[in-house]
Design a protein around this motif. Structure first.
Motif, PDB file in Angstrom:
ATOM      1  N   LYS A 671       0.951  -1.191   0.018  1.00 48.76           N
ATOM      2  CA  LYS A 671      -0.106  -0.020  -0.085  1.00 48.76           C
ATOM      3  C   LYS A 671       0.682   1.372  -0.084  1.00 48.76           C
ATOM      4  N   SER A 672       2.003   1.073   0.646  1.00 49.97           N
ATOM      5  CA  SER A 672       3.017   2.279   0.725  1.00 49.97           C
ATOM      6  C   SER A 672       3.345   2.865  -0.581  1.00 49.97           C
ATOM      7  N   TYR A 673       3.485   1.837  -1.573  1.00 48.92           N
ATOM      8  CA  TYR A 673       3.782   2.350  -2.951  1.00 48.92           C
ATOM      9  C   TYR A 673       2.882   3.191  -3.672  1.00 48.92           C
ATOM     10  N   LEU A 674       1.619   3.017  -3.405  1.00 48.38           N
ATOM     11  CA  LEU A 674       0.465   3.573  -3.851  1.00 48.38           C
ATOM     12  C   LEU A 674       0.404   4.869  -3.570  1.00 48.38           C
ATOM     13  N   ASN A 675       1.076   5.326  -2.422  1.00 52.44           N
ATOM     14  CA  ASN A 675       0.887   6.625  -1.757  1.00 52.44           C
ATOM     15  C   ASN A 675       1.904   7.704  -1.959  1.00 52.44           C
ATOM     16  N   LYS A 676       3.074   7.110  -2.654  1.00 51.55           N
ATOM     17  CA  LYS A 676       4.331   7.842  -2.928  1.00 51.55           C
ATOM     18  C   LYS A 676       4.307   8.891  -4.074  1.00 51.55           C
ATOM     19  N   ASN A 677       3.358   8.310  -4.920  1.00 57.89           N
ATOM     20  CA  ASN A 677       3.422   9.446  -6.282  1.00 57.89           C
ATOM     21  C   ASN A 677       4.572   9.646  -6.833  1.00 57.89           C
ATOM     22  N   LEU A 678       5.331   8.322  -7.025  1.00 58.52           N
ATOM     23  CA  LEU A 678       6.739   8.310  -7.744  1.00 58.52           C
ATOM     24  C   LEU A 678       6.549   8.167  -9.194  1.00 58.52           C
ATOM     25  N   HIS A 679       7.502   8.866  -9.532  1.00 55.31           N
ATOM     26  CA  HIS A 679       7.688   8.843 -11.273  1.00 55.31           C
ATOM     27  C   HIS A 679       8.677   7.793 -11.584  1.00 55.31           C
ATOM     28  N   TYR A 680       8.304   7.073 -12.479  1.00 61.46           N
ATOM     29  CA  TYR A 680       9.266   5.988 -13.107  1.00 61.46           C
ATOM     30  C   TYR A 680       9.735   6.106 -14.499  1.00 61.46           C
ATOM     31  N   TYR A 681      10.901   5.988 -14.603  1.00 59.02           N
ATOM     32  CA  TYR A 681      11.329   6.276 -15.952  1.00 59.02           C
ATOM     33  C   TYR A 681      12.342   5.072 -16.506  1.00 59.02           C
ATOM     34  N   GLU A 682      11.802   4.488 -17.670  1.00 57.49           N
ATOM     35  CA  GLU A 682      12.409   3.415 -18.279  1.00 57.49           C
ATOM     36  C   GLU A 682      13.362   3.784 -19.384  1.00 57.49           C
ATOM     37  N   LEU A 683      14.525   3.491 -19.224  1.00 57.00           N
ATOM     38  CA  LEU A 683      15.600   3.991 -20.497  1.00 57.00           C
ATOM     39  C   LEU A 683      16.115   3.003 -20.890  1.00 57.00           C
ATOM     40  N   LYS A 684      15.986   2.961 -22.408  1.00 56.61           N
ATOM     41  CA  LYS A 684      16.556   2.096 -23.345  1.00 56.61           C
ATOM     42  C   LYS A 684      17.870   2.633 -24.053  1.00 56.61           C
ATOM     43  N   LEU A 685      18.991   1.783 -23.742  1.00 51.44           N
ATOM     44  CA  LEU A 685      20.315   2.267 -24.311  1.00 51.44           C
ATOM     45  C   LEU A 685      20.855   1.595 -25.194  1.00 51.44           C
ATOM     46  N   SER A 686      21.853   1.760 -26.252  1.00 52.15           N
ATOM     47  CA  SER A 686      22.593   0.906 -27.125  1.00 52.15           C
ATOM     48  C   SER A 686      24.091   1.292 -27.219  1.00 52.15           C
ATOM     49  N   ASN A 687      24.713   0.227 -27.006  1.00 55.17           N
ATOM     50  CA  ASN A 687      26.245   0.259 -27.278  1.00 55.17           C
ATOM     51  C   ASN A 687      26.355  -0.002 -28.684  1.00 55.17           C
ATOM     52  N   ASN A 688      26.617   1.271 -29.465  1.00 55.16           N
ATOM     53  CA  ASN A 688      26.966   1.317 -30.885  1.00 55.16           C
ATOM     54  C   ASN A 688      28.344   1.103 -31.314  1.00 55.16           C
ATOM     55  N   GLY A 689      29.292   1.432 -30.373  1.00 54.12           N
ATOM     56  CA  GLY A 689      30.794   1.449 -30.725  1.00 54.12           C
ATOM     57  C   GLY A 689      31.551   0.381 -30.378  1.00 54.12           C
ATOM     58  N   GLY A 690      30.831  -0.560 -29.663  1.00 50.15           N
ATOM     59  CA  GLY A 690      31.508  -1.719 -29.145  1.00 50.15           C
ATOM     60  C   GLY A 690      32.206  -1.879 -27.691  1.00 50.15           C
ATOM     61  N   LEU A 691      32.757  -0.745 -27.435  1.00 49.12           N
ATOM     62  CA  LEU A 691      33.351  -0.514 -26.216  1.00 49.12           C
ATOM     63  C   LEU A 691      32.605  -0.438 -24.989  1.00 49.12           C
ATOM     64  N   VAL A 692      32.445  -1.329 -24.222  1.00 51.21           N
ATOM     65  CA  VAL A 692      31.651  -1.203 -23.052  1.00 51.21           C
ATOM     66  C   VAL A 692      32.303  -0.115 -21.965  1.00 51.21           C
ATOM     67  N   MET A 693      31.554   0.585 -21.438  1.00 44.42           N
ATOM     68  CA  MET A 693      31.762   1.683 -20.469  1.00 44.42           C
ATOM     69  C   MET A 693      30.885   1.882 -19.553  1.00 44.42           C
ATOM     70  N   PRO A 694      31.266   2.456 -18.236  1.00 44.19           N
ATOM     71  CA  PRO A 694      30.344   2.728 -17.210  1.00 44.19           C
ATOM     72  C   PRO A 694      29.150   3.846 -18.179  1.00 44.19           C
ATOM     73  N   VAL A 695      27.855   3.596 -17.486  1.00 48.60           N
ATOM     74  CA  VAL A 695      26.942   4.402 -17.787  1.00 48.60           C
ATOM     75  C   VAL A 695      26.463   5.650 -16.805  1.00 48.60           C
ATOM     76  N   ILE A 696      26.912   6.846 -17.214  1.00 51.51           N
ATOM     77  CA  ILE A 696      26.697   7.957 -16.231  1.00 51.51           C
ATOM     78  C   ILE A 696      25.512   8.894 -16.891  1.00 51.51           C
ATOM     79  N   LEU A 697      24.673   8.930 -15.769  1.00 52.54           N
ATOM     80  CA  LEU A 697      23.297   9.554 -16.160  1.00 52.54           C
ATOM     81  C   LEU A 697      23.152  10.920 -15.278  1.00 52.54           C
TER      82      LEU A 697
END
Length: 787
Positions: A671-697
């Motif tokens: 029930k606590s989740y229903l009362n928080k009025n939170l905003h959820y953001y789904e991010l989709k990312l692609s690694n186009n260069g091939g070199l894996v690195m940390p994701v800084i947002l």
């Protein structure tokens, strides 16, 4: 690989069908394996143990020297003379070679670097030329027709008794065959007599040579690789006697040097080591000034003034003078000589010792050199010592030589020449300070941490370029460093892979040596420090490596392993991407979806649905039909029924009952989740260069605040190409930015922002005009003169 011609052979010679069937099945299996290999998923987080050498008693799995580590030693006694009339070097040396290995040696290998300039050398044979568009520069054609008689002239190779030793010269290498095998723990001495012609460095290039000053008919000599030097022998590959082709620098053992240099009496000499006979070669006034400089730690003391140097230029001494230097535990020796030298010096405190930072330069180097050179050298010693180890040698010398930057133990040759009117551009000033920091810094890598430059250029140039960047920024905030910051390597990283090779390649083969051996590894280390590891962990690990391998011969694996061992981090993914591939960083923020929890309250659902309906675009026909004539149902009310007035969005009492039933089914936590009025953001990312690195947002909120989230590179473990991640906040997000501080070398930042932002580009109206050749100082002076 099976050849179809083999099957033709089978049919022609009536091979049994069963054999043919067997080979067809084998071929099908081979094709299947090949197909699988082309689609096999590459693991960018695979461990590199199968690539790195197996740990042993000499080099441990932690990256430290093992308990049985050993290295050879070569001591030199050299007497050399500089002929200022013929531009020639004559020398004799006695080498004492200490066999500290567990191996029996029957011959020794030496380097003959000067042979790279001999007629018909491999360097000249493999160099390529072209006549582009029917044009060729005079300089290029002069080099093509060059008839310079370079290379060593070996006059004698003898033992200590004067008996000749058998030797074989193979281009830039020489093998001396020992009359008796050299057993472990033994030493052998031999002597070599030689001479060679010094080349005009301004015309022929090279790391050493001479510059001629026509105005006063004088020479400035920067002399290095002037004597036959021992090759490295170790447990990694035996003798390191890869031919010298010009690019790959040097692999040399440590030793003690006792060197006497005979030059014209009016010349001043700077060299590796400490001057032994100051009373014989310096005047009383010069000795007094030098003693004063040893007590001065803020401002350099002038030992030989510009006026005194200019006076020397006009005379020609007929006699000679011998300067005597000694250096302990160094891997090489070099010197500079000229009657044009101004000389200044100051002390640098290293614990309870005083190290002398010195500069030697002609008047053509002023005013820049007198103002900056020695102070830059002193600053380099202090900064490098802070991040590695205390500078162990007694002196560090910066010599001014036009169009060159080159390093040797305790001495280096550096460019940076002002205009004749004494002005200089910003580029000249910072270029000079940068090259001095870089070349003085080479005292640490590779002069003390003695890497194999002939094979791994990045291990000295890359490590040194990284520390150069740190030192430049501690010299002046905002220093225009060429290499180090991630965004500086972007243009190279996004270039064509056909003109690119991985860092872990030999320098002779690399198309873009500056970017590959200097820029890319320096950037990689800076990213490790700032983004992947953090400064504290990185600085501790880097210092650990430097101190472990001080006065030793590390390999690449020793560096990689030590950085992991001392930091407690698995960095194989990083070494693999940055050092073993030509992949680049190009992470894109493809999609952002904004959600809020559906609490199933009919009141809120009705409100949300109506708001969404109002925001939704309307079809053009519906709009125009509504504005047109009345419909049949509007005209004939008898046609209306329940559905004509039914509102599917409006809540009912049944909806309220269902909602209460739903609430009773939930736990207090749910029930606590229903009362928080939170905003959820789904991010989709692609690694186009091939070199894996940390994701800084960085998430920017509508109230003006922001939050930075750093995600380790391991987020790409399960899928190297695409990932999706959900974030929640109490506040509504206004903007999201990927890699907001340009710290990962992402080659395309246009796809790093949500929502996508369009920025106007400017264009300029212009007339074609010739570019001004004035530097900023000249322009300022001209403007002041017009007032």
């Amino acid at each position: 690989v099976l050849n179809t011609s083999y099957f033709k052979h089978c049919f022609m010679h009536r091979i049994p069908p069963t054999f043919i069937l067997f080979f067809l099945l084998l071929l099908s299996f081979a094709e299947l394996l090949q197909a699988q290999s082309t689609t096999e998923r590459v693991d960018k987080f695979k461990q590199l143990q199968e690539i790195w050498p197996t740990p042993n008693v000499y080099r441990t799995a932690s990256g430290a020297p093992g308990h049985a580590y050993w290295q050879q030693q070569a001591d030199y006694v050299i007497e050399v003379s500089l002929n200022d009339e013929k531009q020639r070097i004559d020398g004799e040396e006695t080498v004492t070679y200490h066999n500290n290995s567990p191996d029996v040696l029957t011959y020794l290998w030496l380097q003959l670097d000067q042979n790279v300039r001999a007629q018909g050398s491999d360097k000249s044979l493999i160099s390529t030329q072209s006549i582009s568009g029917g044009k060729m520069s005079f300089r290029d054609i002069s080099r093509l027709h060059n008839d310079f008689e370079g290379g060593y002239n070996i006059e004698a190779v003898t033992d200590t008794e004067g008996s000749e030793l058998a030797y074989t010269i193979n281009k830039t290498m020489m093998r001396i065959d020992l009359p008796q095998s050299l057993k472990p723990g033994e030493q052998v001495s031999f002597s070599i007599k030689w001479w060679y012609n010094i080349q005009d460095r301004m015309q022929m290039g090279g790391r050493s040579g001479y510059e001629y000053f026509a105005e006063d008919d004088n020479y400035l000599y920067t002399i290095a690789q002037f004597f036959p030097r021992m090759c490295v022998y170790n447990e990694v590959e035996g003798w390191q006697h890869k031919q010298f082709l010009g690019r790959g620098e040097f692999a040399v053992p440590f030793g003690d040097y006792d060197v006497k240099i005979t030059v014209p009496e009016d010349h001043v000499v700077a060299a590796t080591g400490e001057l032994q006979n100051t009373d014989e070669v310096l005047s009383a006034k010069e000795r007094e000034r030098l003693d004063k400089a040893k007590k001065e730690f803020k401002t350099p003391v002038i030992i030989i003034t510009q006026g005194e140097a200019v006076a020397r230029e006009t005379k020609r001494a007929r006699q000679t003078k011998t300067w005597h230097f000694k250096a302990e535990n160094v891997r090489d020796f070099a010197f500079a000589s000229s009657r044009k030298f101004i000389w200044d010096a100051m002390g640098v405190k290293m614990g309870d010792r005083t190290v002398m930072a010195m500069s030697f330069y002609p008047k053509e180097g002023n005013p820049l050199w007198e103002q900056y050179s020695t102070k830059a050298a002193a600053h380099t010693l202090n900064t490098y010592s802070k991040y590695t180890f205390e500078y162990p040698y007694p002196v560090a010398i910066s010599v001014h030589a036009k169009s060159i930057g080159m390093e040797y133990p305790m001495i280096c040759f550096n460019f940076g020449r002002p205009e004749k009117d004494g002005t200089y551009s910003k580029r000249t000033k910072y270029g000079m300070i940068g090259v001095i920091i870089h070349e003085i810094g080479h005292n640490y890598f590779p002069m003390i941490v003695n890497t194999d430059e002939r094979q791994w250029a990045w291990m000295d140039e890359g490590l040194n370029s990284y520390l150069e960047y740190v030192t430049e920024q501690e010299w002046e905030k905002g220093f225009p460093s060429r290499r180090g910051p991630a965004h500086k390597i972007v243009d190279y990283m996004k270039g064509s892979k056909t003109g690119m090779m991985a860092i872990m390649n030999n320098p002779e083969s690399i198309p873009q040596l500056g970017n590959n051996a200097y820029g890319k590894p320096a950037t990689a280390l800076n990213i490790l420090r700032e983004t992947v590891m953090g400064r504290d962990l990185f600085d501790h690990a880097f210092k650990t490596f430097a101190q472990r391998w001080q006065f030793k011969h590390p390999s690449p694996a020793d560096f990689f392993r030590t950085m992991e061992d001392a930091s407690g981090m698995d960095l194989d993914w990083f070494w693999n991407g940055w050092f073993y591939t030509t992949d680049h960083v190009e992470i894109s923020l493809d999609e952002v979806n904004w959600y809020q929890i559906n609490i199933k309250d009919p009141v809120f659902e009705e409100r949300a649905e109506r708001a969404e309906l109002e925001r939704a675009p309307r079809y053009i026909s519906d709009i125009r039909n509504e504005e047109g004539d009345k419909s049949q149902v509007e005209q004939d009310k008898s046609l209306k029924d329940f559905y004509s007035t039914y509102d599917p969005i409006s809540k009912t009492i049944l909806d309220d009952r269902d909602y209460m039933k739903y609430l009773k089914s939930l736990s207090e936590e749910e029930k606590s989740y229903l009362n928080k009025n939170l905003h959820y953001y789904e991010l989709k990312l692609s690694n186009n260069g091939g070199l894996v690195m940390p994701v800084i947002l960085q998430f920017h909120f509508t109230d003006g605040s922001n939050e930075l989230i750093r995600i380790p590179a391991e987020i790409w473990c399960k899928n190297h190409e695409k990932i999706s991640k959900v974030f929640f906040f109490e506040k509504e997000v206004d903007r999201i930015q990927l890699d907001p501080f340009l710290e990962t070398a992402d080659v395309d930042v246009s796809n790093n922002v949500w929502p996508e932002q369009q920025m106007p580009s400017s264009f300029e109206l212009f007339k074609k005009r010739s570019r001004s050749k004035e530097n900023e100082m000249q322009r300022d002076q001209r403007a002041k003169g017009m007032k």
